[in-house]
Design a protein around this motif. Structure first.
Motif, short mmCIF file in Angstrom:
data_model
loop_
_atom_site.label_atom_id
_atom_site.label_comp_id
_atom_site.label_asym_id
_atom_site.label_seq_id
_atom_site.Cartn_x
_atom_site.Cartn_y
_atom_site.Cartn_z
N THR A 362 42.61 -39.48 -89.85
CA THR A 362 43.49 -39.77 -88.72
C THR A 362 42.79 -40.61 -87.65
OG1 THR A 362 44.47 -37.59 -89.08
CG2 THR A 362 44.99 -38.67 -86.99
N ALA A 363 41.48 -40.40 -87.48
CA ALA A 363 40.79 -40.96 -86.31
C ALA A 363 40.60 -42.47 -86.39
CB ALA A 363 39.44 -40.29 -86.15
N ASP A 364 41.02 -43.16 -85.34
CA ASP A 364 40.78 -44.61 -85.27
C ASP A 364 39.40 -44.89 -84.67
OD1 ASP A 364 43.57 -45.49 -86.00
OD2 ASP A 364 43.98 -44.18 -84.29
N VAL A 365 38.99 -44.02 -83.75
CA VAL A 365 37.65 -44.17 -83.16
C VAL A 365 36.95 -42.81 -83.23
CG1 VAL A 365 36.33 -44.84 -81.12
CG2 VAL A 365 38.59 -45.88 -81.54
N MET A 366 35.86 -42.77 -83.98
CA MET A 366 35.08 -41.54 -84.10
C MET A 366 33.94 -41.60 -83.08
SD MET A 366 34.85 -38.86 -86.20
CE MET A 366 33.91 -37.49 -85.57
N VAL A 367 33.80 -40.55 -82.28
CA VAL A 367 32.82 -40.60 -81.20
C VAL A 367 31.74 -39.54 -81.41
CG1 VAL A 367 32.56 -40.74 -78.70
CG2 VAL A 367 34.77 -41.28 -79.73
N VAL A 368 30.53 -40.00 -81.67
CA VAL A 368 29.40 -39.11 -81.98
C VAL A 368 28.28 -39.46 -81.00
CG1 VAL A 368 27.79 -38.39 -83.78
CG2 VAL A 368 30.08 -39.13 -84.43
N THR A 369 28.14 -38.64 -79.95
CA THR A 369 27.22 -39.07 -78.88
C THR A 369 26.19 -38.00 -78.50
OG1 THR A 369 28.86 -38.35 -77.26
CG2 THR A 369 28.88 -40.68 -77.87
N PRO A 370 25.44 -37.48 -79.47
CA PRO A 370 24.43 -36.47 -79.10
C PRO A 370 23.30 -37.07 -78.26
CG PRO A 370 24.13 -37.17 -81.37
CD PRO A 370 25.41 -37.80 -80.91
N TYR A 371 22.71 -36.22 -77.42
CA TYR A 371 21.52 -36.64 -76.67
C TYR A 371 20.33 -36.76 -77.62
CZ TYR A 371 24.18 -35.51 -72.51
OH TYR A 371 25.14 -35.49 -71.53
N ARG A 372 20.33 -35.93 -78.63
CA ARG A 372 19.30 -36.02 -79.67
C ARG A 372 19.83 -35.25 -80.87
NH1 ARG A 372 15.72 -39.53 -80.70
NH2 ARG A 372 14.80 -39.48 -78.63
N ASP A 373 19.69 -35.80 -82.07
CA ASP A 373 20.20 -35.16 -83.28
C ASP A 373 19.31 -35.58 -84.44
OD1 ASP A 373 22.02 -33.72 -84.86
OD2 ASP A 373 23.76 -34.61 -83.88
N GLY A 374 18.94 -34.62 -85.28
CA GLY A 374 18.08 -34.95 -86.42
C GLY A 374 18.68 -36.08 -87.23
N MET A 375 19.90 -35.87 -87.71
CA MET A 375 20.62 -36.93 -88.43
C MET A 375 22.01 -37.10 -87.83
SD MET A 375 20.94 -39.24 -90.65
CE MET A 375 19.27 -39.14 -91.25
N ASN A 376 22.85 -36.12 -88.00
CA ASN A 376 24.28 -36.04 -87.70
C ASN A 376 25.10 -36.45 -88.92
OD1 ASN A 376 27.09 -36.53 -86.78
ND2 ASN A 376 26.19 -35.64 -84.94
#
Ligand code: GDG
Length: 478
Positions: A362-376
């Motif tokens: 469904t998503a047109d814009v996926m927003v992934v904004t961690p301050y720090r993440d091993g991978m995600n």
């Protein structure tokens, strides 16, 4: 389970199954969601492996069992151990320390004692379960002392360790009162795997500085003649599995249903995260809300669906975070929403994989904004599900995934204005632009899938020369 003698043992904090109550009321097990289980399952099956870990809860004396052909050894935890080892040292000390001090780590000697005791119990159990010359694969920050404890008990074993979260630079790591013990714990492994090369370099540098061993590139030379390799193995997902799920008829139908339920907006923004302070949920929602308040976006055209999966609810910082996000979403929707048109559709829940795939579709814009993440893995799952090469990914520079997904709209999650312009750019991007970027990212994720990850770790571990395999050598520690 005295009779077990496994050639491959996976040691992780958690078992790959969760306790559930079946329809008839009897307790049963359900495979836990997430990448790690999918990643390791094929290796487990090929080697007739055994997985040991905590099943959650405080039941004591559980017997080993088989679930869907996997041999599982439950490790009981007492309430005190859960508080000291899991909620305390693992999630109150190491988690924030390894994630750039996004929250303040707490250092308590009782937590450390519990961490040592639980690691020792896991190491002792692993030593009982493994056959002569077998391979043990230890996972993640809750188990960092297991490699050396296990080597002391069983010098014949081949031991691999993989860290799923970042490994911090020396400047941060050295705050830890037990820094040397952790490094020595990890050095019990033959191969120490990290998500990114920078983490492996941090580790090598710390070993040189703090333990005083000689190092060269990715190798540590121990005084007893053993070598330890520290290297990056960026984890991935079952890309083909996600893609075929996304292509399936029920998921397509569900994606349409979701869009209709949202009022058929022009564009759907999506965030899916464990409710964790490292994931940057608060700042991201603020950025989106400001775009509406400024008049750049309109709630008739755009909606932000934020799924926050409940996590670590016994830890105070997580309860505080939940309240903060609840308040923020309430305020944004109160100020900016219209009847039937909230700015943010907020879901504090977890969902089956099919629903996740429908949301990605469904998503047109996926927003992934961690301050720090091993991978995600969420970022990679989104890409895998976009089989028509459509959709835009807005991704934090500080997620490990940013190393590979260079064609995303990369953002600094601390820079709200920067995030606002990236969200807007992604919203307005024309289809040629999004297709070009998505196609390149899809190539990366398809080629470097989770099977490739597991294979490369296991084959590297298999190649480590020296005092391993069937030839038993006594451990001589310096
Ligand atoms: C750690 C590191 C690293 C989430 N909600 C549901 C659900 N999930 C699945 C996702 C994804 C996984 O859980 C989450 O993985 P992430 O990588 O996004 O984040 P962490 O949980 O923090 O994982 C991370 C990872 O370990 C692997 O090494 O990438 O950096 O922090 O697979 O799909 N799955 C289902 N329902 C949900 O509600 N079925």
């Amino acid at each position: 389970m005295g009779g077990v003698s496994a050639d491959l043992v996976v040691v992780a904090n958690r078992l790959p199954v969760d306790r559930v109550h079946l329809a008839d009321g009897t307790p049963g097990w359900r495979r836990s969601p997430g990448g790690l289980v999918t990643a390791i399952e094929p290796v487990m099956r090929a080697n007739d492996g055994t997985w040991m870990g905590w099943p959650g809860g405080t039941d004591q004396g559980m017997e080993p069992f088989e679930d869907d052909g996997m041999k599982l050894v439950p490790m009981s935890m007492t309430r005190e151990e859960i508080e000291g080892h899991y909620e305390g040292f693992s999630n109150g000390t190491l988690w924030p320390l390894y994630h750039d001090l996004v929250a303040k780590p707490e250092f308590h000697r009782e937590w450390w004692d519990a961490y040592v005791a639980v690691n020792r119990r896991f190491a002792e159990r692993a030593a009982e379960l493994t056959s002569e010359g077998a391979t043990v694969w230890v996972h993640d920050y809750q188990m960092q002392l297991v490699p050396q404890m296990l080597r002391d008990l069983r010098p014949d074993l081949r031991i691999g360790f993989y860290l799923h979260i970042p490994f911090p630079p020396a400047e941060l790591f050295q705050q830890l009162p037990w820094r040397r013990q952790i490094l020595e714990g990890l050095l019990g492994a033959d191969l120490v795997g990290f998500q990114l090369p920078g983490a492996a370099q941090n580790f090598i540098r710390l070993v040189r500085q703090r333990v005083g061993h000689k190092t060269h590139r990715d190798l540590v030379y121990l005084p007893d003649g053993r070598t330890v390799r520290a290297k990056a193995f960026p984890i991935s997902i079952d890309a083909a599995g996600f893609e075929s799920l996304a292509r399936s008829e029920p998921v397509a139908a569900r994606a349409e249903e979701i869009r209709a339920a949202l009022g058929n907006p022009r564009k759907v923004f999506l965030g899916i995260d464990r409710l964790d302070y490292t994931k940057g949920i608060y700042a991201r929602l603020r950025a989106f809300a400001e775009l509406i308040a400024d008049g750049h976006l309109d709630v008739e055209d755009a909606v932000f669906v934020q799924v926050a999966v409940p996590s670590r609810e016994q830890v105070e910082q997580y309860r505080i975070l939940r309240d903060e996000i609840d308040r923020l979403v309430g305020r944004i929707n109160g100020d900016l929403g219209r009847i039937g048109r909230p700015a943010i559709s907020y879901l504090h829940s977890s969902y089956p994989r099919e629903e996740m795939a429908a949301l990605y579709r469904t998503a047109d814009v996926m927003v992934v904004t961690p301050y720090r993440d091993g991978m995600n893995l969420v970022a990679k799952e989104y890409v895998a599900c976009r089989f028509e090469d459509t959709g835009a990914l807005v991704l934090s520079e500080f997620a490990g995934a940013a190393d590979e997904l260079r064609q995303a709209w990369l953002v600094n999650p601390y820079d709200i204005n920067g995030m606002k312009s990236a969200l807007l750019d992604a919203y307005h991007a024309d289809s040629r632009e999004t297709t070009r970027r998505m196609r390149a990212m899809r190539r990366t994720v398809t080629q470097h899938d989770v099977a490739a990850w597991a294979d490369s770790f296991m084959s590297e571990l298999g190649e480590i020369p020296g005092s391993h395999g069937k030839a038993v050598r006594p451990a001589r520690r310096s």
